[in-house]
Write a protein that holds these residues in place. Sequence first.
Motif: not given
Length: 301
Positions: A295-301
């Motif tokens: 995925t290109t979605a940012p990592r969850p924080r």
Amino acid sequence: MIATLLVAPGGDWREPDTGVPGELTEITSPGYGTAYALGTSAAKPLLLTWAGHQWKRAAPPLPENALLTGVSAAAPDDADVTGFSGQTPLALHWDGASWTPRPFAEPLPGFPRAIDAGWIVGSTSGFAGTQAAAWRRTGGTWTPVTVPGGPGSGLVAIDGGNAVGTRLDHALIVRWDGTRWIEETPDLGPDAELTDVAGDYAVGTRRKAPLVLHRENGTWKPVTAPKTLSAGLTSVAPDGSGGIWAAGRAGFHHYDGTAWTLSPERGTVRALALTRGTSFLWAAGGKDGRAVTWTTAPRPR
């Protein structure tokens, strides 16, 4: 978590670990933080759900010999999967709490291959042989709708009212005009097949070379692709910026409408999906015997 990065417009590709052996063949993402992926693991159907942080295995009510082939979701609590068991077509709906089977008005024999926005496409078989088929959701039932194709035809992908597949050894494209399905196949000659469609782009293979088509002014036309583009393209998705991502056995390839950018090989990519309302993408496939997602979605924080 295992992470593999690729340069991508709008972000980097990373690899959230599924922790599952097997291979994924379809993926969809109705919104940021939600995704559904399906495939097989240990010769049994595999359905995974993503709720923002990790993949979890779902357990829908399915026969052990079922093959899941398509998934579509309009919202986190509104998803559909399709497939078949033997010659019996299958469809299930997710309402946010449970997976519920949905019947076919004419259930035998049918082989659904893809689902999107209230439509399922695939093939049927009978005395005339295999023929392209389409089913439309009417209430809670999937009802057959006549689709052109003829003997030896089948549809394998659908998006935005366009569906693609093959007829014998030729490519097949049909389009829903609001009233009926009409054929729009260009003259590509023999030894051509289409494997996926996204909006006005379709991909596949012709004479063992990659095939990319773009619909312009009602006509599907070939897009020039570099010779180094991997043959056997399996999936295509919009990039959220007017271009597309195409994928296959050698990983990801980006087309901005003018030029191609090729990425390093990262395993076999079987499916791509743009997350609704964003420019983030998901991809699914297999590598080293593992079911893999990117995925290109940012990592969850």
